[in-house]
Every structure is written in C-alpha cells, then in structure tokens.
Design a protein around this motif. Structure first.
Motif, PDB file in Angstrom:
ATOM      1  N   GLU A 228      41.956 -41.420  -0.778  1.00 18.16           N
ATOM      2  CA  GLU A 228      41.062 -40.568  -1.549  1.00 18.16           C
ATOM      3  C   GLU A 228      40.557 -41.250  -2.813  1.00 18.16           C
ATOM      4  OE1 GLU A 228      42.979 -36.870  -2.309  1.00 18.16           O
ATOM      5  OE2 GLU A 228      43.356 -36.436  -0.184  1.00 18.16           O
ATOM      6  N   GLN A 229      41.260 -42.308  -3.240  1.00 16.71           N
ATOM      7  CA  GLN A 229      40.860 -43.055  -4.442  1.00 16.71           C
ATOM      8  C   GLN A 229      40.916 -44.552  -4.132  1.00 16.71           C
ATOM      9  OE1 GLN A 229      42.672 -41.683  -8.208  1.00 16.71           O
ATOM     10  NE2 GLN A 229      43.546 -39.961  -7.083  1.00 16.71           N
ATOM     11  N   PRO A 230      39.912 -45.080  -3.447  1.00 16.03           N
ATOM     12  CA  PRO A 230      39.909 -46.503  -3.053  1.00 16.03           C
ATOM     13  C   PRO A 230      40.067 -47.461  -4.225  1.00 16.03           C
ATOM     14  CG  PRO A 230      38.168 -45.291  -1.946  1.00 16.03           C
ATOM     15  CD  PRO A 230      38.711 -44.368  -2.985  1.00 16.03           C
ATOM     16  N   GLY A 231      39.662 -47.046  -5.405  1.00 11.48           N
ATOM     17  CA  GLY A 231      39.749 -47.927  -6.563  1.00 11.48           C
ATOM     18  C   GLY A 231      41.164 -48.233  -7.008  1.00 11.48           C
ATOM     19  N   ARG A 232      42.154 -47.555  -6.434  1.00 13.69           N
ATOM     20  CA  ARG A 232      43.535 -47.788  -6.829  1.00 13.69           C
ATOM     21  C   ARG A 232      44.119 -49.058  -6.216  1.00 13.69           C
ATOM     22  NH1 ARG A 232      47.425 -43.064  -5.944  1.00 13.69           N
ATOM     23  NH2 ARG A 232      48.711 -44.500  -7.162  1.00 13.69           N
ATOM     24  N   GLY A 233      43.371 -49.724  -5.371  1.00 20.81           N
ATOM     25  CA  GLY A 233      43.834 -51.002  -4.839  1.00 20.81           C
ATOM     26  C   GLY A 233      44.365 -50.914  -3.427  1.00 20.81           C
ATOM     27  N   MET A 234      44.948 -52.027  -2.977  1.00 24.41           N
ATOM     28  CA  MET A 234      45.420 -52.157  -1.606  1.00 24.41           C
ATOM     29  C   MET A 234      46.939 -52.313  -1.569  1.00 24.41           C
ATOM     30  SD  MET A 234      42.543 -51.983   0.026  1.00 24.41           S
ATOM     31  CE  MET A 234      42.921 -52.577   1.696  1.00 24.41           C
ATOM     32  N   GLU A 235      47.491 -52.085  -0.394  1.00 20.95           N
ATOM     33  CA  GLU A 235      48.911 -52.307  -0.170  1.00 20.95           C
ATOM     34  C   GLU A 235      49.087 -53.027   1.163  1.00 20.95           C
ATOM     35  OE1 GLU A 235      50.762 -48.475  -0.196  1.00 20.95           O
ATOM     36  OE2 GLU A 235      49.741 -47.770   1.615  1.00 20.95           O
ATOM     37  N   PHE A 236      50.190 -53.757   1.284  1.00 20.95           N
ATOM     38  CA  PHE A 236      50.442 -54.523   2.508  1.00 20.95           C
ATOM     39  C   PHE A 236      51.742 -54.049   3.153  1.00 20.95           C
ATOM     40  CE2 PHE A 236      52.145 -56.919  -1.080  1.00 20.95           C
ATOM     41  CZ  PHE A 236      53.442 -57.194  -0.685  1.00 20.95           C
ATOM     42  N   ALA A 237      51.816 -54.212   4.464  1.00 21.01           N
ATOM     43  CA  ALA A 237      52.994 -53.778   5.213  1.00 21.01           C
ATOM     44  C   ALA A 237      54.036 -54.887   5.285  1.00 21.01           C
ATOM     45  CB  ALA A 237      52.580 -53.366   6.623  1.00 21.01           C
ATOM     46  N   MET A 238      55.300 -54.467   5.260  1.00 18.85           N
ATOM     47  CA  MET A 238      56.416 -55.366   5.503  1.00 18.85           C
ATOM     48  C   MET A 238      57.300 -54.696   6.553  1.00 18.85           C
ATOM     49  SD  MET A 238      57.503 -56.738   1.681  1.00 18.85           S
ATOM     50  CE  MET A 238      58.414 -58.149   2.339  1.00 18.85           C
ATOM     51  N   ALA A 239      57.960 -55.511   7.361  1.00 22.47           N
ATOM     52  CA  ALA A 239      58.796 -54.952   8.429  1.00 22.47           C
ATOM     53  C   ALA A 239      60.095 -55.729   8.539  1.00 22.47           C
ATOM     54  CB  ALA A 239      58.050 -54.993   9.754  1.00 22.47           C
ATOM     55  N   ARG A 240      61.112 -55.007   8.948  1.00 20.58           N
ATOM     56  CA  ARG A 240      62.429 -55.607   9.219  1.00 20.58           C
ATOM     57  C   ARG A 240      62.789 -55.256  10.666  1.00 20.58           C
ATOM     58  NH1 ARG A 240      67.979 -54.447   9.275  1.00 20.58           N
ATOM     59  NH2 ARG A 240      69.292 -56.000   8.205  1.00 20.58           N
ATOM     60  N   PRO A 241      62.837 -56.240  11.543  1.00 24.14           N
ATOM     61  CA  PRO A 241      63.124 -55.936  12.948  1.00 24.14           C
ATOM     62  C   PRO A 241      64.543 -55.438  13.135  1.00 24.14           C
ATOM     63  CG  PRO A 241      63.168 -58.300  12.567  1.00 24.14           C
ATOM     64  CD  PRO A 241      62.666 -57.677  11.294  1.00 24.14           C
ATOM     65  N   ALA A 242      64.806 -54.809  14.239  1.00 21.85           N
ATOM     66  CA  ALA A 242      66.159 -54.340  14.547  1.00 21.85           C
ATOM     67  C   ALA A 242      67.127 -55.506  14.485  1.00 21.85           C
ATOM     68  CB  ALA A 242      66.182 -53.714  15.946  1.00 21.85           C
ATOM     69  N   GLY A 243      68.221 -55.336  13.792  1.00 23.11           N
ATOM     70  CA  GLY A 243      69.202 -56.398  13.650  1.00 23.11           C
ATOM     71  C   GLY A 243      68.948 -57.320  12.483  1.00 23.11           C
ATOM     72  N   GLY A 244      67.803 -57.095  11.776  1.00 25.91           N
ATOM     73  CA  GLY A 244      67.502 -57.852  10.582  1.00 25.91           C
ATOM     74  C   GLY A 244      67.045 -59.257  10.841  1.00 25.91           C
TER      75      GLY A 244
ATOM     76  N   GLU B   4      69.861 -47.332  11.108  1.00 26.28           N
ATOM     77  CA  GLU B   4      70.715 -47.732  12.229  1.00 26.28           C
ATOM     78  C   GLU B   4      71.478 -46.533  12.773  1.00 26.28           C
ATOM     79  OE1 GLU B   4      72.935 -50.824  10.370  1.00 26.28           O
ATOM     80  OE2 GLU B   4      71.389 -52.366  10.708  1.00 26.28           O
ATOM     81  N   GLU B   5      71.941 -45.647  11.871  1.00 23.79           N
ATOM     82  CA  GLU B   5      72.648 -44.446  12.304  1.00 23.79           C
ATOM     83  C   GLU B   5      71.744 -43.559  13.161  1.00 23.79           C
ATOM     84  OE1 GLU B   5      73.927 -42.521   8.774  1.00 23.79           O
ATOM     85  OE2 GLU B   5      75.462 -44.015   8.281  1.00 23.79           O
ATOM     86  N   LEU B   6      70.460 -43.528  12.832  1.00 23.10           N
ATOM     87  CA  LEU B   6      69.501 -42.702  13.562  1.00 23.10           C
ATOM     88  C   LEU B   6      69.082 -43.324  14.897  1.00 23.10           C
ATOM     89  CD1 LEU B   6      67.201 -41.650  10.573  1.00 23.10           C
ATOM     90  CD2 LEU B   6      68.862 -40.197  11.764  1.00 23.10           C
ATOM     91  N   GLY B   7      69.540 -44.547  15.153  1.00 19.53           N
ATOM     92  CA  GLY B   7      69.136 -45.232  16.374  1.00 19.53           C
ATOM     93  C   GLY B   7      67.720 -45.765  16.300  1.00 19.53           C
ATOM     94  N   ARG B   8      67.207 -45.917  15.074  1.00 22.23           N
ATOM     95  CA  ARG B   8      65.867 -46.465  14.853  1.00 22.23           C
ATOM     96  C   ARG B   8      65.984 -47.625  13.856  1.00 22.23           C
ATOM     97  NH1 ARG B   8      61.311 -43.220  15.808  1.00 22.23           N
ATOM     98  NH2 ARG B   8      61.753 -41.347  17.030  1.00 22.23           N
ATOM     99  N   PRO B   9      66.602 -48.717  14.243  1.00 21.69           N
ATOM    100  CA  PRO B   9      66.938 -49.787  13.291  1.00 21.69           C
ATOM    101  C   PRO B   9      65.772 -50.609  12.771  1.00 21.69           C
ATOM    102  CG  PRO B   9      67.491 -50.437  15.533  1.00 21.69           C
ATOM    103  CD  PRO B   9      67.091 -48.994  15.600  1.00 21.69           C
ATOM    104  N   ALA B  10      64.621 -50.563  13.447  1.00 26.67           N
ATOM    105  CA  ALA B  10      63.458 -51.309  12.949  1.00 26.67           C
ATOM    106  C   ALA B  10      62.830 -50.504  11.813  1.00 26.67           C
ATOM    107  CB  ALA B  10      62.453 -51.523  14.063  1.00 26.67           C
ATOM    108  N   VAL B  11      62.697 -51.133  10.642  1.00 30.27           N
ATOM    109  CA  VAL B  11      62.201 -50.427   9.455  1.00 30.27           C
ATOM    110  C   VAL B  11      60.945 -51.114   8.936  1.00 30.27           C
ATOM    111  CG1 VAL B  11      62.781 -49.574   7.153  1.00 30.27           C
ATOM    112  CG2 VAL B  11      64.584 -49.861   8.866  1.00 30.27           C
TER     113      VAL B  11
END
Length: 307
Positions: free
Chosen positions: A291-307, A252-259
């Motif tokens: 580089e190592q596909p066998g390590r599995g997958m990850e999913f994205a999560m987001a927090r919009p500006a203002g929560g 928020e201090e950076l003016g980029r509140p969406a995380v």
C-alpha cells in the motif's frame, strides 16, 4: 595460575562439532594450535556487529583479540567474555552451565566476575583491582547477568502480545510491513485471533518482555518467521539468537522444518543474524508494504529442512 573455565572453553572449541565448525569457517590461514584464535575472534566480532556493537570492519578490534587470547590461553576468562562466547557460539545449556560452575569457583588472583553493564558486554579487566580485605574474607564474585527467558505466549496473553507488538512497530517501523497506526486500531478480538494463529514466542528479562517472534504456516512443509523484534536495551545479549532458535525448534515440532522470512533491504544486522542460523537469500524481492511502495523493498531468506 591457569583458569579452569578458560581451558575448558578452549577444549570445547577444539572438539569436532558445531562450535569448531563455526570458527573453522572463518579460518584464513592454518595454524598448528588446536584452536585458531583469529578465526574465533572473527566469530565474536561478527556477533557483536550483528547486534549493534560497533561498525563492521575488516580489522578485528585489538581489545577483542586480547580477550580471546587471555581466555583460550587459560589466563583470564571474565563473566562478560563468557557471556559473549555463549551467545556467539550458541553454547548448549549444559556446556554453558559447566563453564559458569568453573568460573564461579574460588576466584584466582586475576578473576573478573563483574556483572554486565545494562545493555552491554562487560569489558575485561587487564589488571585486577587490589582488595582491601585478605583473600580468606574476599567478597564472593557477583552472579552473572540473567539470560533471557524464552517461552511461547499462552492464548490468554493477548494484552502482552499487543503491547510488545505495538512497541516493536513504534520503535522500528522500517522493519515491518504493517504500521503502528494500523494495528493500534485492532480490537481485542483481532488480537486474540492473531495470537491464536501464530506460534508467538516472547523473550523476557526479569519478567519484562524484551523480544518477540512469530511463526505461521506457509507453503507445503514450510513455515514463515514473522514479527521478529528485539528491544534496543536487550540487543547484544543474545536475545535475537535465542528467539530465532526457538522459532526453528517450533517449526520442527510442527513437522514443517523449512523456514522462510523477509528482511528489509539495508538491514544488515538482521541478515547476519539469520545467516548464523542457516538462512540464505533466495533471490526473491517484494515491496515492504504494497500500500506504500515508497517504504522500500525486502528480500526473502530461507532455511531448508535440517538447516
């Protein structure tokens, strides 16, 4: 005699605001009482499960239900229970300080102000231990365990950053896209560059680093939370919540509140931690390590500006 701290805590949870909102989301059945104790218990239980204290279950621990009942009923609020409420409900510094001041006053016949066990939450004492000394000369209650200090690392603290980052990669390799072997080869110049490019926050207990999180710029108006880690000995003490809050505040201090951030598939405690702070799954998935596909997958999560 009712405890002032317990009654004040019940009043805080009953007032309209973020604390009440948190437990109201857990309400399964309305009650005439100002505070639904079952819902409050679930908030505490979810925080404990998310921080590695027991396995998640539909059944709430009876001991936890009893602790909530005693605390909110004004009968007994222990130091350990107060620390748990502060972490699970994200009590403000002002509200937490007020509760501690009430708790640390002259102890009543059922006071429990014992310090926390290392790495855990103090269990309540259902029966007070008789004192060999008369009440007038009773030993004052021990001070509460210190809360973790959270601060941004300065540009010249690259060695501390390096040490904590390598410790994280060694302790939880499955949680990161990089590896200990890869980053152990970084030069001083590389570490300095990374620290300068990231808004890195460290959590410290008694001066020792016990957690880390970074924040980098992403898309337009966005930041990405990276390198999140809490030392195993500090889990269950609210370190993760403090780090996430610090990252959100910095965004928020950076003016980029969406995380946004990425979580390795199967890391349920991490997902619950971020969900408590307003993050949700976006539906995006990718390999943890290209580089190592066998390590599995990850999913994205987001927090919009203002929560």
């Amino acid at each position: 005699m009712p405890t002032a701290a317990g009654l004040h805590l019940a009043d805080l949870l009953a007032r309209p605001g973020p604390y009440r909102t948190r437990w109201v989301r857990q309400v399964a059945r309305a009650t005439p009482a100002p505070v639904n104790q079952a819902a409050v218990t679930r908030v505490l239980a979810q925080w404990l499960w998310a921080n590695g204290e027991g396995e998640e279950s539909e059944m709430l621990p009876r001991t936890l239900r009893d602790r909530v009942s005693r605390a909110l009923g004004g009968r007994l609020l222990s130091a350990g229970t107060l620390r748990l409420f502060a972490a699970a409900f994200g009590l403000s510094e002002q509200d937490e300080a007020r509760l501690w001041s009430l708790l640390d006053g002259p102890p009543g016949p059922q006071s429990d102000c014992a310090p926390a066990r290392p790495g855990g939450i103090v269990p309540d004492m259902t029966t007070p231990t008789p004192s060999a000394t008369p009440p007038s000369s009773a030993t004052p209650p021990a001070a509460p365990a210190p809360a973790p200090a959270v601060r941004r690392l300065a540009a010249d603290e690259w060695t501390r950053y390096r040490d904590v980052r390598l410790a994280a990669l060694a302790q939880a390799p499955e949680a990161f896209g990089s590896t200990h072997a890869r980053e152990a080869e970084f030069t001083e110049e590389r570490w300095r560059e990374r620290l300068a490019a990231r808004n890195t926050v460290v959590a410290e207990l008694d001066g020792e680093p016990r957690g880390l999180v970074g924040l980098v710029t992403a898309g337009e108006g966005e930041t990405e939370l990276v390198s999140m880690w809490v030392h195993p000995q500090a889990r269950g003490l609210g370190v993760g919540d403090r780090l996430v809050r610090a990252a959100i505040e910095r965004a928020e201090e950076l003016g980029r509140p969406a995380v946004r951030l990425w979580v390795a598939e199967g890391n349920a405690p991490a997902e619950r931690l971020y969900a408590r702070h307003g993050f949700h799954r976006t539906g995006q998935v990718q390999p943890v390590d290209d580089e190592q596909p066998g390590r599995g997958m990850e999913f994205a999560m987001a927090r919009p500006a203002g929560g």
